[in-house]
Design an enzyme around this catalytic site. Structure first.
Site, PDB file in Angstrom:
ATOM      1  N   TRP A 172      20.760   2.603 -13.461  1.00 29.60           N
ATOM      2  CA  TRP A 172      20.955   1.204 -13.831  1.00 29.60           C
ATOM      3  C   TRP A 172      19.646   0.445 -13.627  1.00 29.60           C
ATOM      4  CZ3 TRP A 172      24.871   0.058 -16.687  1.00 29.60           C
ATOM      5  CH2 TRP A 172      25.175  -1.278 -16.945  1.00 29.60           C
ATOM      6  N   ASP A 244      15.570  -8.351 -14.488  1.00 27.39           N
ATOM      7  CA  ASP A 244      15.989  -9.722 -14.807  1.00 27.39           C
ATOM      8  C   ASP A 244      17.503  -9.821 -14.910  1.00 27.39           C
ATOM      9  OD1 ASP A 244      15.975  -8.102 -17.175  1.00 27.39           O
ATOM     10  OD2 ASP A 244      16.157  -9.939 -18.359  1.00 27.39           O
ATOM     11  N   GLU A 247      19.202  -7.565 -17.140  1.00 28.89           N
ATOM     12  CA  GLU A 247      19.143  -6.169 -16.673  1.00 28.89           C
ATOM     13  C   GLU A 247      18.283  -5.278 -17.553  1.00 28.89           C
ATOM     14  OE1 GLU A 247      23.607  -5.550 -16.436  1.00 28.89           O
ATOM     15  OE2 GLU A 247      23.059  -5.658 -14.313  1.00 28.89           O
ATOM     16  N   GLU A 248      17.222  -5.824 -18.113  1.00 26.46           N
ATOM     17  CA  GLU A 248      16.421  -5.061 -19.065  1.00 26.46           C
ATOM     18  C   GLU A 248      14.953  -4.889 -18.659  1.00 26.46           C
ATOM     19  OE1 GLU A 248      18.975  -6.505 -22.983  1.00 26.46           O
ATOM     20  OE2 GLU A 248      17.068  -7.468 -22.506  1.00 26.46           O
ATOM     21  N   GLU A 491      31.969 -12.632 -24.841  1.00 27.98           N
ATOM     22  CA  GLU A 491      30.573 -12.834 -24.442  1.00 27.98           C
ATOM     23  C   GLU A 491      29.774 -13.501 -25.559  1.00 27.98           C
ATOM     24  OE1 GLU A 491      27.746  -9.408 -24.430  1.00 27.98           O
ATOM     25  OE2 GLU A 491      27.826  -9.721 -22.256  1.00 27.98           O
TER      26      GLU A 491
END
Ligand SMILES: *[C@@H]1O[C@H](CO)[C@@H](O)[C@H](O)[C@H]1NC(C)=O
Ligand SMILES: *[C@@H]1O[C@H](CO)[C@@H](O)[C@H](O)[C@H]1NC(C)=O
Ligand SMILES: *[C@@H]1O[C@H](CO)[C@@H](O)[C@H](O)[C@H]1NC(C)=O
Ligand SMILES: *[C@@H]1O[C@H](CO)[C@@H](O)[C@H](O)[C@H]1NC(C)=O
Length: 527
Positions: A172, A244, A247-248, A491
């Site tokens: 992750w 960030d 999540e990238e 979303e």
């Protein structure tokens, strides 16, 4: 019927009959999307009515994702108490986890409601949730995970856990250093609100070891003290890179730095209130360094705050709006806020993002809002995360607008309207004059001159404040257009068809809408 443990929410929180919850009128389809003329009273009342209904729906849906009580989690034995799921979606996409960030932000919205009226019946339900949240966070902090452990503190940077509280061990984007800061902010606000309504429990500067306060804060470390652990983490690791909030990207991020700064500033006061002077000095010193660091995100050449330092991306990013909103101290804090929503730099960044998104997504050009000839005007559009985004809600292709980003744009404008009203004047500068000029209507607008101060009684001031609220409403009209017939948000909404995309009932979509409505009500209070 999703609502279980909170049968009286509608009555307590809002002065509207309960039956409203069952008779939600369907919203206009995408094809019918039109600009809503605010000079027409009946339409405006209809929009206000929708806001009220959607506010109730959003709270209902948000609470459905929180245990104890939430309809999407209550019957599921795997889900531990205190969990805030990101979304009930278990596949395509799988959001059936607790993210430290999303949970803290959602819980902060609940602390707001609790603080508004601590003795209400709603608040006694909320108190169960907030206490369960705090207890679970103490456990999660101490759960060894791929980021590290509690003893080396590194484990606090772990971004997400299974709903049963176990560590998620697959690969992750980790660590993410915004989680501990957001959790500390949420729990410090709860500590304050709880303290304000339970004065008798606060006997001295050092409450007993068994008290609720000591679970949240004790000077000894390591101890069962959630806030202190998070503040130690933030103060020792803020100058290290991390992933960030999307999540990238591993790097240094505006959002992360802004909320770390807020956490350390508020942490300084909390440490002092508990007689923890050494910690207070350390947090305060680090906050000073961090404040200088945060200012480096202003890119003069680009004329905007960039989301990540030394990145090849444009820097335009909804994360900048979120950093400003979540980095803003709760009312009553002492220090001058850094990059608050009404800062010229934030407004310029919002304008850059809105202009990009306005052209990028077909839904924004097919149904023109504003007054037709938009030119370079600022108008409400569907806002996505950032121009280079390729996450489509299920996999990678192209980016789409997000509900939480669109609501956050509205919140920035409402907060700016309130700030100007409270200040009682508007001073134009070379930095902000383009933004305020773009805000004004194309015709019959008063001229705005640079380096000029307009008093509250002057026409340009009144027009600017009115337009901030109006364009804020335009952004929420986009939300109104794209929620489904029951008022549900996911979303994202599709850039071409306008229909819901990605994780269903995303908890944060509802929280961001609730925050925007709260800011809208506050801005209306100045009228
Ligand atoms: C928690 O859930 C995960 C994912 O379903 C599972 O792999 C793990 O064994 C569970 N842990 C416990 C203690 O039940
Ligand atoms: C709690 O309230 C008391 C009494 O108003 C105050 O002295 C104390 O500083 C408060 N504690 C915190 C942590 O805010
Ligand atoms: C981070 O900050 C600490 C404390 O101020 C300092 O000792 C350390 O050298 C800094 N580390 C980096 C990588 O800048
Ligand atoms: C406005 O003020 C700034 C600095 O205060 C100055 O640099 C700029 O030249 C001024 N602009 C005009 C048009 O007066």
């Amino acid at each position: 019927m999703r609502l279980r443990l909170f049968p009286s929410i509608y009555f307590l929180c809002f002065s509207v009959p309960y039956s409203f919850a069952f008779s939600i009128p369907s919203v206009p389809s995408f094809a019918a999307a039109k600009h809503l003329p605010h000079n027409q009273e009946p339409l405006r009342e209809a929009f206000d009515g929708w806001i009220d209904r959607e506010e109730r729906i959003s709270l209902d849906r948000l609470l459905a994702n929180v245990k104890p009580g939430g309809a999407n989690v209550q019957g599921n034995k795997d889900v531990v108490d205190g969990t805030v799921i990101a979304s009930p979606s278990k596949e395509a996409p799988d959001y059936w986890y607790q993210w430290v960030r999303d949970a803290a932000i959602t819980t902060n919205t609940l602390v707001d409601l609790y603080a508004d009226s601590p003795s209400s019946q709603l608040s006694s339900s909320l108190q169960n949730i907030l206490t369960a949240y705090a207890r679970l966070q103490a456990d999660l902090q101490r759960t060894p995970n791929p980021s590290g452990t509690f003893n080396d503190l590194q484990g606090l940077g772990e971004p997400k856990f299974y709903v049963n509280g176990s560590a998620f061990t697959d690969s992750w984007g980790r660590p993410q250093r915004d989680g501990p800061a957001l959790r500390a902010i949420t729990l410090m606000r709860y500590l304050r609100a709880y303290n304000a309504s339970h004065p008798t429990l606060w006997s001295s500067a050092s409450p007993g070891p068994e008290s609720f306060y000591s679970m949240l804060y004790t000077a000894e470390f390591p101890a069962r003290s959630i806030i202190k652990a998070d503040l130690e983490y933030v103060s020792h690791f803020w100058n290290h890179t991390s992933f960030d909030l999307w999540e990238e990207v591993d790097g240094m991020h505006f959002f992360t730095a802004m909320i770390q700064l807020r956490a350390l500033r508020e942490g300084t006061h909390v440490a002092r209130a508990f007689g923890d002077e050494g910690a207070a000095r350390w947090y305060s010193e680090q906050a000073g360094y961090l404040e200088r660091f945060v200012r480096r995100f202003w890119n003069k050449d680009k004329g905007r705050l960039v989301a990540t330092l030394w990145s090849r991306r444009s820097g335009l990013d909804c994360a900048v709006l979120l950093g400003s909103l979540h980095g803003l101290p709760a009312a009553g804090e002492q220090e001058e806020p850094v990059f608050p929503p009404w800062a010229d730099e934030v407004l310029d960044s919002l304008m850059g993002l809105a202009r990009d998104m306005g052209k990028r997504f077909p839904i924004n050009t097919l149904a023109p809002r504003g007054d037709g000839d938009s030119g370079n005007r600022l108008e409400g559009v569907g806002i996505g995360r950032y121009p280079e985004d390729v996450y489509d809600g299920y996999g990678t292709s192209v980016g789409h607008p997000w509900f939480l980003c669109t609501s956050s744009a509205a919140e920035i404008l409402y907060r700016t309207a309130s700030h100007l009203s409270a200040t009682g004047s508007l001073t134009t500068t070379p930095l902000n004059v383009d933004f305020y000029a773009a805000l004004l209507p194309p015709s019959s607008s008063p001229d705005l001159f640079v380096n000029t101060t307009y008093a509250a009684a002057e026409e340009p001031f009144k027009t600017v404040v009115e337009r901030l609220r109006h364009v804020g409403d335009e952004f929420l009209e986009v939300v109104k257009t794209h929620v489904d017939s029951e008022g549900s948000m996911s979303e994202q909404f599709d850039r071409e068809t306008g229909f819901l995309r990605g994780a269903t009932d995303l908890t944060w979509s509802y929280g961001a809408f609730l925050q925007a409505v709260k800011a809208r009500n506050k801005a209306a209070g100045w009228l």
